[in-house]
Design a protein around this motif. Sequence first.
Motif, PDB file in Angstrom:
ATOM      1  N   PRO A  81       3.799  -0.777   8.343  1.00  0.00           N
ATOM      2  CA  PRO A  81       4.207   0.037   7.267  1.00  0.00           C
ATOM      3  C   PRO A  81       3.927   1.469   6.988  1.00  0.00           C
ATOM      4  CG  PRO A  81       2.252  -1.946   7.303  1.00  0.00           C
ATOM      5  CD  PRO A  81       2.947  -1.554   8.588  1.00  0.00           C
ATOM      6  N   ALA A  82       3.354   2.250   8.269  1.00  0.00           N
ATOM      7  CA  ALA A  82       3.614   3.463   8.038  1.00  0.00           C
ATOM      8  C   ALA A  82       4.193   4.081   9.209  1.00  0.00           C
ATOM      9  CB  ALA A  82       2.147   4.193   7.970  1.00  0.00           C
ATOM     10  N   GLY A  83       5.256   3.090   9.704  1.00  0.00           N
ATOM     11  CA  GLY A  83       6.247   3.459  11.055  1.00  0.00           C
ATOM     12  C   GLY A  83       7.032   4.544  10.455  1.00  0.00           C
ATOM     13  N   PRO A  84       8.067   4.755  11.497  1.00  0.00           N
ATOM     14  CA  PRO A  84       9.257   5.621  11.278  1.00  0.00           C
ATOM     15  C   PRO A  84      10.214   5.354  10.399  1.00  0.00           C
ATOM     16  CG  PRO A  84       8.825   5.077  13.692  1.00  0.00           C
ATOM     17  CD  PRO A  84       7.937   4.316  12.700  1.00  0.00           C
ATOM     18  N   LYS A  85      10.209   4.276   9.675  1.00  0.00           N
ATOM     19  CA  LYS A  85      11.357   3.565   8.650  1.00  0.00           C
ATOM     20  C   LYS A  85      10.780   4.174   7.500  1.00  0.00           C
ATOM     21  CE  LYS A  85      11.555  -0.787   9.900  1.00  0.00           C
ATOM     22  NZ  LYS A  85      12.004  -2.113   9.887  1.00  0.00           N
ATOM     23  N   THR A  86       9.603   4.662   7.247  1.00  0.00           N
ATOM     24  CA  THR A  86       9.089   4.963   5.914  1.00  0.00           C
ATOM     25  C   THR A  86       8.547   6.343   5.825  1.00  0.00           C
ATOM     26  OG1 THR A  86       6.765   4.948   6.753  1.00  0.00           O
ATOM     27  CG2 THR A  86       7.753   2.781   5.969  1.00  0.00           C
ATOM     28  N   ILE A  87       8.541   6.914   4.676  1.00  0.00           N
ATOM     29  CA  ILE A  87       8.065   8.301   4.290  1.00  0.00           C
ATOM     30  C   ILE A  87       6.529   8.467   4.756  1.00  0.00           C
ATOM     31  CG2 ILE A  87       7.292   7.686   2.067  1.00  0.00           C
ATOM     32  CD1 ILE A  87       9.227  11.132   3.015  1.00  0.00           C
ATOM     33  N   HIS A  88       5.912   7.428   4.856  1.00  0.00           N
ATOM     34  CA  HIS A  88       4.438   7.478   5.166  1.00  0.00           C
ATOM     35  C   HIS A  88       4.412   8.171   6.661  1.00  0.00           C
ATOM     36  CE1 HIS A  88       3.763   5.412   1.550  1.00  0.00           C
ATOM     37  NE2 HIS A  88       4.315   4.630   1.811  1.00  0.00           N
ATOM     38  N   PHE A  89       5.450   8.083   7.330  1.00  0.00           N
ATOM     39  CA  PHE A  89       5.511   8.450   8.607  1.00  0.00           C
ATOM     40  C   PHE A  89       6.091   9.806   8.661  1.00  0.00           C
ATOM     41  CE2 PHE A  89       8.050   9.593  12.712  1.00  0.00           C
ATOM     42  CZ  PHE A  89       6.893   9.196  13.613  1.00  0.00           C
ATOM     43  N   TRP A  90       7.147  10.088   8.074  1.00  0.00           N
ATOM     44  CA  TRP A  90       7.696  11.368   8.151  1.00  0.00           C
ATOM     45  C   TRP A  90       7.098  12.464   7.557  1.00  0.00           C
ATOM     46  CZ3 TRP A  90      10.542  12.061  12.024  1.00  0.00           C
ATOM     47  CH2 TRP A  90      11.174  11.048  12.459  1.00  0.00           C
ATOM     48  N   ALA A  91       6.358  12.291   6.187  1.00  0.00           N
ATOM     49  CA  ALA A  91       5.685  13.338   5.710  1.00  0.00           C
ATOM     50  C   ALA A  91       4.602  14.031   6.437  1.00  0.00           C
ATOM     51  CB  ALA A  91       5.061  12.688   4.277  1.00  0.00           C
ATOM     52  N   PRO A  92       3.704  13.083   7.064  1.00  0.00           N
ATOM     53  CA  PRO A  92       2.760  13.706   7.982  1.00  0.00           C
ATOM     54  C   PRO A  92       3.247  14.395   9.140  1.00  0.00           C
ATOM     55  CG  PRO A  92       2.047  11.541   7.485  1.00  0.00           C
ATOM     56  CD  PRO A  92       3.388  11.733   6.674  1.00  0.00           C
ATOM     57  N   THR A  93       4.392  13.791   9.762  1.00  0.00           N
ATOM     58  CA  THR A  93       4.843  14.374  10.721  1.00  0.00           C
ATOM     59  C   THR A  93       5.472  15.794  10.639  1.00  0.00           C
ATOM     60  OG1 THR A  93       5.676  12.155  11.661  1.00  0.00           O
ATOM     61  CG2 THR A  93       6.722  14.200  12.595  1.00  0.00           C
ATOM     62  N   PHE A  94       6.318  16.112   9.652  1.00  0.00           N
ATOM     63  CA  PHE A  94       6.630  17.380   9.071  1.00  0.00           C
ATOM     64  C   PHE A  94       5.542  18.276   8.539  1.00  0.00           C
ATOM     65  CE2 PHE A  94      10.697  15.325   8.673  1.00  0.00           C
ATOM     66  CZ  PHE A  94      11.576  16.154   9.501  1.00  0.00           C
ATOM     67  N   ALA A 125       6.291  -3.066  17.272  1.00  0.00           N
ATOM     68  CA  ALA A 125       5.310  -3.011  16.366  1.00  0.00           C
ATOM     69  C   ALA A 125       4.946  -1.603  15.716  1.00  0.00           C
ATOM     70  CB  ALA A 125       3.832  -3.211  17.212  1.00  0.00           C
ATOM     71  N   LEU A 126       5.047  -0.555  16.269  1.00  0.00           N
ATOM     72  CA  LEU A 126       5.226   0.667  15.663  1.00  0.00           C
ATOM     73  C   LEU A 126       6.356   0.988  14.616  1.00  0.00           C
ATOM     74  CD1 LEU A 126       4.512   3.809  15.427  1.00  0.00           C
ATOM     75  CD2 LEU A 126       6.044   4.161  17.234  1.00  0.00           C
ATOM     76  N   TYR A 160      -8.794  10.586   2.307  1.00  0.00           N
ATOM     77  CA  TYR A 160      -7.925   9.785   1.877  1.00  0.00           C
ATOM     78  C   TYR A 160      -7.231   8.805   2.691  1.00  0.00           C
ATOM     79  CZ  TYR A 160      -4.104   7.804  -0.811  1.00  0.00           C
ATOM     80  OH  TYR A 160      -3.168   7.100  -1.538  1.00  0.00           O
ATOM     81  N   SER A 161      -6.958   9.438   3.818  1.00  0.00           N
ATOM     82  CA  SER A 161      -6.100   8.716   4.577  1.00  0.00           C
ATOM     83  C   SER A 161      -6.825   7.554   5.506  1.00  0.00           C
ATOM     84  CB  SER A 161      -5.595   9.666   5.723  1.00  0.00           C
ATOM     85  OG  SER A 161      -6.569  10.296   6.521  1.00  0.00           O
ATOM     86  N   LEU A 162      -8.392   7.473   5.256  1.00  0.00           N
ATOM     87  CA  LEU A 162      -9.004   6.411   5.806  1.00  0.00           C
ATOM     88  C   LEU A 162      -9.263   5.365   4.860  1.00  0.00           C
ATOM     89  CD1 LEU A 162     -11.521   8.684   8.106  1.00  0.00           C
ATOM     90  CD2 LEU A 162      -9.246   7.323   8.856  1.00  0.00           C
ATOM     91  N   VAL A 163      -8.912   5.720   3.653  1.00  0.00           N
ATOM     92  CA  VAL A 163      -9.367   4.829   2.514  1.00  0.00           C
ATOM     93  C   VAL A 163      -8.025   3.842   2.245  1.00  0.00           C
ATOM     94  CG1 VAL A 163     -10.012   4.622   0.202  1.00  0.00           C
ATOM     95  CG2 VAL A 163     -10.964   6.307   1.609  1.00  0.00           C
ATOM     96  N   ILE A 164      -7.149   4.457   2.416  1.00  0.00           N
ATOM     97  CA  ILE A 164      -5.801   3.715   2.010  1.00  0.00           C
ATOM     98  C   ILE A 164      -5.582   2.674   3.033  1.00  0.00           C
ATOM     99  CG2 ILE A 164      -4.553   5.627   0.812  1.00  0.00           C
ATOM    100  CD1 ILE A 164      -3.112   6.090   3.311  1.00  0.00           C
ATOM    101  N   THR A 165      -4.659   1.653   2.614  1.00  0.00           N
ATOM    102  CA  THR A 165      -4.165   0.489   3.341  1.00  0.00           C
ATOM    103  C   THR A 165      -2.713   0.508   3.449  1.00  0.00           C
ATOM    104  OG1 THR A 165      -6.049  -0.624   2.868  1.00  0.00           O
ATOM    105  CG2 THR A 165      -4.331  -2.101   3.911  1.00  0.00           C
ATOM    106  N   PRO A 166      -2.000   0.465   4.553  1.00  0.00           N
ATOM    107  CA  PRO A 166      -2.690   0.570   5.918  1.00  0.00           C
ATOM    108  C   PRO A 166      -2.811   1.763   6.203  1.00  0.00           C
ATOM    109  CG  PRO A 166      -0.300   0.805   6.138  1.00  0.00           C
ATOM    110  CD  PRO A 166      -0.752   0.375   4.651  1.00  0.00           C
ATOM    111  N   LYS A 167      -4.267   1.845   7.097  1.00  0.00           N
ATOM    112  CA  LYS A 167      -4.600   3.253   7.848  1.00  0.00           C
ATOM    113  C   LYS A 167      -3.408   4.104   8.237  1.00  0.00           C
ATOM    114  CE  LYS A 167      -9.669   2.280   8.198  1.00  0.00           C
ATOM    115  NZ  LYS A 167      -9.655   2.158   6.857  1.00  0.00           N
ATOM    116  N   ASN A 168      -3.141   5.363   7.801  1.00  0.00           N
ATOM    117  CA  ASN A 168      -1.974   6.274   8.439  1.00  0.00           C
ATOM    118  C   ASN A 168      -2.861   7.204   9.150  1.00  0.00           C
ATOM    119  OD1 ASN A 168      -0.216   7.964   8.840  1.00  0.00           O
ATOM    120  ND2 ASN A 168       0.862   7.615   6.542  1.00  0.00           N
TER     121      ASN A 168
END
Length: 110
Positions: free
Chosen positions: A13-26, A8-9, A63-71
């Motif tokens: 849509p904001a999982g490790p296969k996307t930039i939506h995961f890696w940008a906040p991680t870095f 599931a992780l 902003y992170s609470l307004v976007i879909t999916p929540k990141n």
Amino acid sequence: MATSKFQALWNHPAGPKTIHFWAPTFKWGISIANIADFAKPPEKISLPQQIAVTATGLIWSRYSLVITPKNWNLFSVNVAMAGTGIYQLSRKVRHDYFNEEEQPVVAKEG
């Protein structure tokens, strides 16, 4: 059960296969660096830098609470940025404007 949670992780849509995961991680590196600077003397803290860190944290937390999916990774890193920035700003302002230490008075000879 652990496999299904991992899948599931992984497929989120904001999982490790996307930039939506890696940008906040870095981005956590900024908060970690700010925490490391807690030991820095207040006179060496950059006021514009800490204003930018705080403002970025506050704006992107919202902003992170307004976007879909929540990141939630984006939300947590920005809450940490805002928190560390506010703490550093408070240290700087207390040092620069509310310092109780008496400045030495130099007597003029004349």
